[in-house]
Write a protein that holds these residues in place. Structure first.
Motif, PDB file in Angstrom:
ATOM      1  N   GLN A   1      -0.205   7.900  -2.005  1.00  0.00           N
ATOM      2  CA  GLN A   1      -0.351   6.462  -1.785  1.00  0.00           C
ATOM      3  C   GLN A   1      -0.567   6.156  -0.311  1.00  0.00           C
ATOM      4  O   GLN A   1      -1.417   5.330   0.044  1.00  0.00           O
ATOM      5  CB  GLN A   1       0.887   5.735  -2.298  1.00  0.00           C
ATOM      6  CG  GLN A   1       0.774   4.214  -2.213  1.00  0.00           C
ATOM      7  CD  GLN A   1       2.034   3.533  -2.704  1.00  0.00           C
ATOM      8  OE1 GLN A   1       3.139   3.822  -2.244  1.00  0.00           O
ATOM      9  NE2 GLN A   1       1.875   2.633  -3.653  1.00  0.00           N
TER      10      GLN A   1
ATOM     11  N   TRP B   1      -8.150  -4.834  -3.405  1.00  0.00           N
ATOM     12  CA  TRP B   1      -7.829  -3.605  -4.139  1.00  0.00           C
ATOM     13  C   TRP B   1      -6.318  -3.403  -4.207  1.00  0.00           C
ATOM     14  O   TRP B   1      -5.768  -3.052  -5.250  1.00  0.00           O
ATOM     15  CB  TRP B   1      -8.483  -2.406  -3.450  1.00  0.00           C
ATOM     16  CG  TRP B   1      -7.896  -1.095  -3.872  1.00  0.00           C
ATOM     17  CD1 TRP B   1      -8.119  -0.440  -5.052  1.00  0.00           C
ATOM     18  CD2 TRP B   1      -6.967  -0.302  -3.145  1.00  0.00           C
ATOM     19  NE1 TRP B   1      -7.381   0.725  -5.083  1.00  0.00           N
ATOM     20  CE2 TRP B   1      -6.667   0.835  -3.927  1.00  0.00           C
ATOM     21  CE3 TRP B   1      -6.359  -0.434  -1.885  1.00  0.00           C
ATOM     22  CZ2 TRP B   1      -5.790   1.824  -3.506  1.00  0.00           C
ATOM     23  CZ3 TRP B   1      -5.483   0.551  -1.453  1.00  0.00           C
ATOM     24  CH2 TRP B   1      -5.212   1.657  -2.271  1.00  0.00           C
TER      25      TRP B   1
ATOM     26  N   ASP C   1      -4.681  -5.617  -6.744  1.00  0.00           N
ATOM     27  CA  ASP C   1      -4.913  -5.172  -8.125  1.00  0.00           C
ATOM     28  C   ASP C   1      -3.916  -4.103  -8.557  1.00  0.00           C
ATOM     29  O   ASP C   1      -3.764  -3.843  -9.745  1.00  0.00           O
ATOM     30  CB  ASP C   1      -6.338  -4.622  -8.269  1.00  0.00           C
ATOM     31  CG  ASP C   1      -7.316  -5.699  -8.721  1.00  0.00           C
ATOM     32  OD1 ASP C   1      -6.846  -6.773  -9.151  1.00  0.00           O
ATOM     33  OD2 ASP C   1      -8.529  -5.462  -8.644  1.00  0.00           O
ATOM     34  N   ASN C   2      -3.267  -3.466  -7.568  1.00  0.00           N
ATOM     35  CA  ASN C   2      -2.308  -2.413  -7.872  1.00  0.00           C
ATOM     36  C   ASN C   2      -0.863  -2.865  -7.696  1.00  0.00           C
ATOM     37  O   ASN C   2       0.043  -2.036  -7.583  1.00  0.00           O
ATOM     38  CB  ASN C   2      -2.588  -1.192  -6.979  1.00  0.00           C
ATOM     39  CG  ASN C   2      -3.860  -0.473  -7.370  1.00  0.00           C
ATOM     40  OD1 ASN C   2      -3.878   0.365  -8.253  1.00  0.00           O
ATOM     41  ND2 ASN C   2      -4.969  -0.824  -6.721  1.00  0.00           N
TER      42      ASN C   2
ATOM     43  N   ARG D   1       2.833  -4.097  -8.517  1.00  0.00           N
ATOM     44  CA  ARG D   1       3.771  -3.892  -9.620  1.00  0.00           C
ATOM     45  C   ARG D   1       4.437  -5.218  -9.957  1.00  0.00           C
ATOM     46  O   ARG D   1       4.736  -6.024  -9.079  1.00  0.00           O
ATOM     47  CB  ARG D   1       4.843  -2.859  -9.242  1.00  0.00           C
ATOM     48  CG  ARG D   1       4.305  -1.471  -8.994  1.00  0.00           C
ATOM     49  CD  ARG D   1       5.453  -0.472  -8.857  1.00  0.00           C
ATOM     50  NE  ARG D   1       6.340  -0.815  -7.759  1.00  0.00           N
ATOM     51  CZ  ARG D   1       6.198  -0.387  -6.525  1.00  0.00           C
ATOM     52  NH1 ARG D   1       5.194   0.408  -6.219  1.00  0.00           N
ATOM     53  NH2 ARG D   1       7.065  -0.732  -5.596  1.00  0.00           N
TER      54      ARG D   1
ATOM     55  N   GLN E   1       2.320  -4.983  -0.184  1.00  0.00           N
ATOM     56  CA  GLN E   1       3.114  -5.064  -1.405  1.00  0.00           C
ATOM     57  C   GLN E   1       4.594  -5.279  -1.097  1.00  0.00           C
ATOM     58  O   GLN E   1       5.257  -6.087  -1.743  1.00  0.00           O
ATOM     59  CB  GLN E   1       2.929  -3.797  -2.235  1.00  0.00           C
ATOM     60  CG  GLN E   1       3.631  -3.865  -3.578  1.00  0.00           C
ATOM     61  CD  GLN E   1       3.224  -2.741  -4.515  1.00  0.00           C
ATOM     62  OE1 GLN E   1       4.026  -2.252  -5.292  1.00  0.00           O
ATOM     63  NE2 GLN E   1       1.972  -2.320  -4.456  1.00  0.00           N
TER      64      GLN E   1
ATOM     65  N   ARG F   1      -5.993   7.204  -6.197  1.00  0.00           N
ATOM     66  CA  ARG F   1      -5.291   5.944  -6.020  1.00  0.00           C
ATOM     67  C   ARG F   1      -4.458   5.540  -7.231  1.00  0.00           C
ATOM     68  O   ARG F   1      -3.499   4.785  -7.090  1.00  0.00           O
ATOM     69  CB  ARG F   1      -6.271   4.825  -5.645  1.00  0.00           C
ATOM     70  CG  ARG F   1      -7.254   4.460  -6.747  1.00  0.00           C
ATOM     71  CD  ARG F   1      -8.250   3.431  -6.231  1.00  0.00           C
ATOM     72  NE  ARG F   1      -9.204   3.058  -7.253  1.00  0.00           N
ATOM     73  CZ  ARG F   1     -10.204   2.228  -7.038  1.00  0.00           C
ATOM     74  NH1 ARG F   1     -10.365   1.685  -5.858  1.00  0.00           N
ATOM     75  NH2 ARG F   1     -11.037   1.918  -8.012  1.00  0.00           N
ATOM     76  N   ASN F   2      -4.822   6.002  -8.434  1.00  0.00           N
ATOM     77  CA  ASN F   2      -4.038   5.675  -9.623  1.00  0.00           C
ATOM     78  C   ASN F   2      -3.195   6.846 -10.102  1.00  0.00           C
ATOM     79  O   ASN F   2      -2.752   6.867 -11.242  1.00  0.00           O
ATOM     80  CB  ASN F   2      -4.974   5.225 -10.762  1.00  0.00           C
ATOM     81  CG  ASN F   2      -5.604   3.888 -10.467  1.00  0.00           C
ATOM     82  OD1 ASN F   2      -4.971   3.021  -9.877  1.00  0.00           O
ATOM     83  ND2 ASN F   2      -6.847   3.729 -10.852  1.00  0.00           N
TER      84      ASN F   2
ATOM     85  N   ARG G   1       0.289   6.065 -11.531  1.00  0.00           N
ATOM     86  CA  ARG G   1       0.250   5.563 -12.891  1.00  0.00           C
ATOM     87  C   ARG G   1       0.015   6.688 -13.888  1.00  0.00           C
ATOM     88  O   ARG G   1       0.624   6.757 -14.949  1.00  0.00           O
ATOM     89  CB  ARG G   1      -0.867   4.520 -13.002  1.00  0.00           C
ATOM     90  CG  ARG G   1      -0.925   3.803 -14.335  1.00  0.00           C
ATOM     91  CD  ARG G   1      -2.062   2.823 -14.357  1.00  0.00           C
ATOM     92  NE  ARG G   1      -2.004   1.905 -13.224  1.00  0.00           N
ATOM     93  CZ  ARG G   1      -3.012   1.114 -12.888  1.00  0.00           C
ATOM     94  NH1 ARG G   1      -4.136   1.129 -13.571  1.00  0.00           N
ATOM     95  NH2 ARG G   1      -2.891   0.297 -11.859  1.00  0.00           N
TER      96      ARG G   1
END
Length: 242
Positions: free
Chosen positions: A90, A106, A109-110, A112, A188, A232-233, A236
């Motif tokens: 990350q 971006w 969009d990520n 939580r 975030q 980046r994901n 997840r």
């Protein structure tokens, strides 16, 4: 009918296996990419694994249950190594995305948690943009781009939104590395620290009211495709693979 059900279950099981294999491959590819440029990755993961495993084993010695605690220690050690991996990935992705047009979008969009994200509700031809999110704190306007232009864009959007949301708190955040701005990797964290001012039901109500608010300015891309974007994901993917 029974044969059809059996075939459907078999196909579903096959798709789950393929999806699981895809996630494992994604994680492995991310690991290889990260390791190539992060020389500390493997040492830190090994240190976390063995450190946690040894600590749990020693705790087991206190009660004479060290062999019972050993599998638990290994499991927690693996978890610690995975957490280190996810955080290093990350950090790398945010570092590479920082400064690129659409990077803040971006990152949003990520997010939580319960957030309603509207990308580029205002923008300029120079790729400055204001993104609007609705959450428990209220409304947050996130600007990115040239500070002189973005401040004006945020102020205009705040006036537009305020007409529809009444006393709902509206926060302003400018992404960047200058004084008074929030660096992209800390965006975030900054949003999560905002107080909870409205209920989930109010979020839905505000979202419906703002849905009719037409976006102005040129559309912005939803986010950059930073180098190493395949990673980046990965967090997840790792959660799904568990």
């Amino acid at each position: 009918m029974a044969k059809q059900d059996k075939a459907a279950k078999k196909e579903a099981a096959k798709q789950r296996r393929q999806a699981s294999a895809g996630r494992v491959k994604q994680i492995f590819e991310a690991f290889k990419m990260q390791r190539r440029e992060d020389k500390l990755l493997l040492p830190l993961m090994l240190a976390a694994f063995f450190g946690v495993t040894v600590v749990v084993f020693l705790l087991g010695l206190i009660w004479g249950l060290h062999w019972v605690f050993s599998p638990v220690g290994i499991a927690f050690g693996l978890l610690a190594a995975v957490i280190i991996f996810g955080r290093r990935v990350q950090s790398t992705v945010y570092r590479k995305a920082e400064g690129q047009p659409g990077a803040a979008g971006w990152a949003l969009d990520n997010l939580r948690g319960r957030w309603v994200v509207s990308q580029a509700v205002a923008g300029t031809q120079q790729l400055d943009a204001v993104h609007r999110i609705i959450g428990r704190p209220g409304i947050v306007l996130v600007g990115e781009g040239s500070p002189s232009r973005v401040k004006s864009l945020v102020a205009q959007e705040k006036k537009r939104v305020a007409r529809l949301v009444g006393d709902t708190p509206i926060y302003e955040v400018i992404v960047g590395n200058e004084e008074g701005q929030i660096p992209l990797p800390k965006l975030q964290q900054r949003l999560m620290k905002l107080p909870r001012n409205i209920s989930p039901a109010q979020i839905d109500s505000i979202e419906n009211r703002l849905a009719a608010l037409a976006s102005r300015g040129n559309a912005m891309p939803k986010g950059p495709v930073p180098q190493g974007a395949k990673m980046r994901n990965v967090s997840r993917a790792m959660r799904r693979a568990k």
